[in-house]
Design an enzyme around this catalytic site. Structure first.
Site, PDB file in Angstrom:
ATOM      1  N   SER A   8       0.845  -1.195   0.000  1.00  0.00           N
ATOM      2  CA  SER A   8       0.000   0.000   0.000  1.00  0.00           C
ATOM      3  C   SER A   8       0.877   1.241   0.000  1.00  0.00           C
ATOM      4  O   SER A   8       1.634   1.497   0.941  1.00  0.00           O
ATOM      5  CB  SER A   8      -0.907   0.008   1.236  1.00  0.00           C
ATOM      6  OG  SER A   8      -1.485   1.297   1.352  1.00  0.00           O
ATOM      7  N   HIS A  33      -1.074  -1.241  -4.341  1.00  0.00           N
ATOM      8  CA  HIS A  33      -2.367  -0.957  -3.718  1.00  0.00           C
ATOM      9  C   HIS A  33      -2.456   0.550  -3.457  1.00  0.00           C
ATOM     10  O   HIS A  33      -1.592   1.128  -2.799  1.00  0.00           O
ATOM     11  CB  HIS A  33      -2.515  -1.738  -2.409  1.00  0.00           C
ATOM     12  CG  HIS A  33      -3.856  -1.605  -1.776  1.00  0.00           C
ATOM     13  ND1 HIS A  33      -4.954  -2.330  -2.191  1.00  0.00           N
ATOM     14  CD2 HIS A  33      -4.299  -0.821  -0.762  1.00  0.00           C
ATOM     15  CE1 HIS A  33      -6.010  -2.006  -1.454  1.00  0.00           C
ATOM     16  NE2 HIS A  33      -5.640  -1.072  -0.582  1.00  0.00           N
ATOM     17  N   ASP A  35      -4.828   3.671  -2.082  1.00  0.00           N
ATOM     18  CA  ASP A  35      -5.971   3.965  -1.222  1.00  0.00           C
ATOM     19  C   ASP A  35      -6.495   5.372  -1.452  1.00  0.00           C
ATOM     20  O   ASP A  35      -5.849   6.349  -1.079  1.00  0.00           O
ATOM     21  CB  ASP A  35      -5.539   3.828   0.245  1.00  0.00           C
ATOM     22  CG  ASP A  35      -5.298   2.375   0.613  1.00  0.00           C
ATOM     23  OD1 ASP A  35      -6.227   1.570   0.457  1.00  0.00           O
ATOM     24  OD2 ASP A  35      -4.179   2.048   1.054  1.00  0.00           O
ATOM     25  N   MET A  37      -9.119   8.136  -0.479  1.00  0.00           N
ATOM     26  CA  MET A  37     -10.003   8.490   0.649  1.00  0.00           C
ATOM     27  C   MET A  37     -10.559   9.892   0.436  1.00  0.00           C
ATOM     28  O   MET A  37      -9.816  10.803   0.048  1.00  0.00           O
ATOM     29  CB  MET A  37      -9.207   8.458   1.949  1.00  0.00           C
ATOM     30  CG  MET A  37      -8.542   7.121   2.221  1.00  0.00           C
ATOM     31  SD  MET A  37      -7.540   7.231   3.698  1.00  0.00           S
ATOM     32  CE  MET A  37      -6.880   5.568   3.775  1.00  0.00           C
ATOM     33  N   HIS A  66      -8.273   1.123  -4.433  1.00  0.00           N
ATOM     34  CA  HIS A  66      -9.269   0.886  -3.379  1.00  0.00           C
ATOM     35  C   HIS A  66      -9.980   2.209  -3.112  1.00  0.00           C
ATOM     36  O   HIS A  66      -9.404   3.117  -2.508  1.00  0.00           O
ATOM     37  CB  HIS A  66      -8.519   0.362  -2.141  1.00  0.00           C
ATOM     38  CG  HIS A  66      -9.379   0.125  -0.947  1.00  0.00           C
ATOM     39  ND1 HIS A  66      -8.846  -0.142   0.300  1.00  0.00           N
ATOM     40  CD2 HIS A  66     -10.728   0.084  -0.787  1.00  0.00           C
ATOM     41  CE1 HIS A  66      -9.830  -0.317   1.175  1.00  0.00           C
ATOM     42  NE2 HIS A  66     -10.974  -0.177   0.541  1.00  0.00           N
ATOM     43  N   MET A  68     -12.250   4.402  -1.199  1.00  0.00           N
ATOM     44  CA  MET A  68     -12.974   4.613   0.064  1.00  0.00           C
ATOM     45  C   MET A  68     -13.665   5.959  -0.051  1.00  0.00           C
ATOM     46  O   MET A  68     -13.321   6.936   0.614  1.00  0.00           O
ATOM     47  CB  MET A  68     -11.986   4.573   1.239  1.00  0.00           C
ATOM     48  CG  MET A  68     -11.535   3.150   1.556  1.00  0.00           C
ATOM     49  SD  MET A  68     -10.050   3.108   2.556  1.00  0.00           S
ATOM     50  CE  MET A  68      -8.831   3.255   1.263  1.00  0.00           C
ATOM     51  N   MET A 137     -11.799  -5.776   4.856  1.00  0.00           N
ATOM     52  CA  MET A 137     -11.026  -4.843   5.679  1.00  0.00           C
ATOM     53  C   MET A 137     -10.695  -5.532   6.999  1.00  0.00           C
ATOM     54  O   MET A 137     -11.592  -6.036   7.682  1.00  0.00           O
ATOM     55  CB  MET A 137     -11.819  -3.572   5.969  1.00  0.00           C
ATOM     56  CG  MET A 137     -12.008  -2.617   4.800  1.00  0.00           C
ATOM     57  SD  MET A 137     -10.502  -2.031   3.992  1.00  0.00           S
ATOM     58  CE  MET A 137      -9.507  -1.439   5.364  1.00  0.00           C
ATOM     59  N   ASP A 175      -6.915  -6.465   3.849  1.00  0.00           N
ATOM     60  CA  ASP A 175      -6.344  -5.116   3.868  1.00  0.00           C
ATOM     61  C   ASP A 175      -6.410  -4.490   5.256  1.00  0.00           C
ATOM     62  O   ASP A 175      -7.500  -4.237   5.777  1.00  0.00           O
ATOM     63  CB  ASP A 175      -7.116  -4.259   2.845  1.00  0.00           C
ATOM     64  CG  ASP A 175      -6.499  -2.888   2.677  1.00  0.00           C
ATOM     65  OD1 ASP A 175      -5.393  -2.658   3.183  1.00  0.00           O
ATOM     66  OD2 ASP A 175      -7.141  -2.043   2.011  1.00  0.00           O
TER      67      ASP A 175
END
Ligand code: DX5
Ligand code: ZN
Length: 224
Positions: A8, A33, A35, A37, A66, A68, A137, A175
């Site tokens: 990540s 990976h 993330d 957000m 990913h 979010m 998660m 994750d």
């Protein structure tokens, strides 16, 4: 199948982005990976398609994005254009999940669905055959560096059983808080992809940390 490792990038030193991507490119890692957000679905803001595009220009491995974020359906095409190879949305953020999955697949990207720690894995039962990846998660989403929630292990087993019964090719990705202390348990329970942020980038030797995670439990049988 040998399990996959997805470092990540949230935990990387972004002032040395090229070093970090060189490391991942030449390591035993399989995916990046990333993330995303939004400060709404999760209480933190990270980065969006602009930075993903920069990473894409340096990466030689697939980008596992990913999301979010609330209303991910507004941005699926743009994330794909930015370079996402796998696009994962949260079950909790998608009232029309089936439609959103089809939307991801229409771009040519692989489709993933993520579940928060409290969401029963059975909610995926009716979409399993449509998705390439189910992300569990193992921390509450929003921050790197949190403690692994061990209740995730029986959740992996349960999801793996659903996948086996339906005979789909869905990969299980874990994750949050993953490291050498719990990787083997995740794999034994049925995990296929391990995301690792802090355990890789905060390690003295990140390359070695990736190598060790990749080497965990060669051909270990499932517990149940
Ligand atoms: C948390 C993110 C994770 C996180 C993993 O919201 O989805 O991908 O960056 O980082 P570690 O491995 O440090 O928990
Ligand atoms: Zn993530």
């Amino acid at each position: 199948m040998k399990h996959l490792i997805a470092p990540s990038m949230l935990a990387a030193d972004w002032t040395k982005l090229r070093e970090a991507t060189d490391l991942v490119n030449t390591s035993d890692a399989d995916w990046y990976h990333l993330d995303v957000m939004d400060g709404r679905f999760v209480p933190n803001i990270s980065f969006g398609m602009f930075l993903i595009q920069q990473i894409k220009s340096l990466a030689t491995k697939p980008l596992d994005v990913h999301l979010m974020i609330v209303e991910p359906e507004k941005y699926i095409e743009r994330f794909h254009e930015a370079g996402a190879d796998v696009i994962t949305v949260h079950y909790e953020a998608c009232p029309h999940l089936h439609r959103t999955i089809q939307q991801i697949k229409a771009t040519g990207a692989k489709a993933g669905v993520a579940l928060n720690p409290h969401t029963p894995v059975t909610v995926l039962e009716d979409v399993l055959e449509d998705i390439d990846l189910a992300l569990l998660m193992s921390v509450n989403p929003g921050f790197g560096g949190q403690k692994f929630i061990y209740k995730t292990i029986p959740r992996i087993q349960k999801l793996k059983d659903l996948i086996t019964v339906q005979n789909t090719k869905t990969l299980i990705e874990i994750d949050g808080g993953v490291g050498l202390q719990n990787a083997e348990k995740c794999l034994q329970a049925g995990a296929d992809v391990l995301v690792a942020g802090s355990s890789v980038f905060k390690a003295k030797d990140p390359r070695k940390a990736i190598e060790q995670l990749k080497a965990v439990g060669k051909d270990i049988p499932r517990l149940v």
